[in-house]
Design a protein around this motif. Sequence first.
Motif, PDB file in Angstrom:
ATOM      1  N   ALA A 259      21.334 104.922  22.379  1.00 33.37           N
ATOM      2  CA  ALA A 259      19.843 105.188  22.359  1.00 33.37           C
ATOM      3  C   ALA A 259      19.453 104.920  20.977  1.00 33.37           C
TER       4      ALA A 259
ATOM      5  N   ARG B 266      15.888 107.638  27.169  1.00 29.46           N
ATOM      6  CA  ARG B 266      16.083 108.120  25.751  1.00 29.46           C
ATOM      7  C   ARG B 266      15.571 107.136  24.654  1.00 29.46           C
TER       8      ARG B 266
ATOM      9  N   GLY C 120      16.988 113.613  26.280  1.00 26.63           N
ATOM     10  CA  GLY C 120      18.388 113.864  25.992  1.00 26.63           C
ATOM     11  C   GLY C 120      18.946 113.890  27.494  1.00 26.63           C
TER      12      GLY C 120
END
Length: 425
Positions: free
Chosen positions: A116, A349, A355
């Motif tokens: 990410a 993300r 998360g």
Amino acid sequence: MIRFRLCPRLLRSVLALLIILSLAPLAPQPARAAPSRASVEAQFARWLEADLWPEASRKGIPRKSFDLATSGLRLNWDLPDLAPPGFPAPKTRKQSQAEFRSPGAYFNDKSLAGLAASGRTLARTHAATLSRVERTYGVPGPIVLAIWGRESGYGRAKIPESAIEVLATKAFMSTRPELFRTELLAALEIIDRGYIAPEAMKSSWAGAMGQSQFLPSSYLEHAVDFDGDGRRDIWNSVPDTLASIANYLRRSGWVPGRDWGFEAVIPEGVTCALEGPDRARPISALTDLGIIRISGRAFPEGERRAPGMVLVPAGVYGPEFVVTPNFYAIKEYNNSDLYALFIGNLADRIAHGVGPFVTPWKESGTMLRSDIAGLQSMLETKGYDVGGADGLPGYKTRRSIGEWQAKNGMKPTCFPTPDLLRAVK
């Protein structure tokens, strides 16, 4: 009646011959030459010329292109799942030894967080290209980036194999030769069209090529030239790679303007057996049942009017979702619920800085895949459509479990467990 009498000398000769013939099977036989790599390589060379070339020619591949791709070609003996002619059958792991565990291990948070972070940086670097890709194909940049990251680490992963060598080896002596023969012929067509030189056509050990990890047939159908240089270069061109991924999704049914899905909460009293793309209904109908987003926010109004599906990849032992048809477009890239969820979470993300899924993945007990296959077979005999007794609990198996549990006075869990196996028996 006429009788014949043999003279004693002739009779002894006949008896001696019969004795020799009766003992002949016991005599040492000439040893058959053991198979060798050299003999298999010779068979491979004959196969290329006498078997593959005629089919390639019928498909319109010129001799010059065929020779360009196959000149000096040898087998790659280091590949897995090979079945060389004359050699002992390959040893395969018994189905009963293969273990099935909670899906949670698939979602390594450290790996996802790293991908990410890189994805957010690359979103800025390639913002103009991603914007043009979305305008052209309707697929958001974070989704495209997530697939690029998952498939090749944003182009950083080593893709060392010769695609022609891999595909030819597996077409000649793998456990699935017909699949790879089709892909090998597609690769020859790619070379003939001049999209890539044979030595530059790099793939994984399974024949998936370039930064987008397309098989050759997918390349021919979905790869595009987005940088305008006249070639569909998924090996070196970022614009071509990103646009090719987006084109694949759009042709697989991606609906512009819709999300992939939402983590949700299924309330007590609503069965997990609602799952499946064939049980789609307007998301507003799901909310009428009490299903909500886990964030507590309302579903976007445009999504509420559109069809959605319940997804419970671990039954009640993990996160629950409401997904859109775009989830199943992602599955066309890799036919796995967990893969599509990985892409969806990674895209979120990148785009929103979220998360992990809120609901944790819980351990439900380890099972052998042969046990799951047995459970599926038992449910089939009871009239349930489990999607096949393959030891892999897809949505048809999960909802069949839930329906059987409800019918037998049990709380539906929609997931195979050792306790459930004993109960169904």
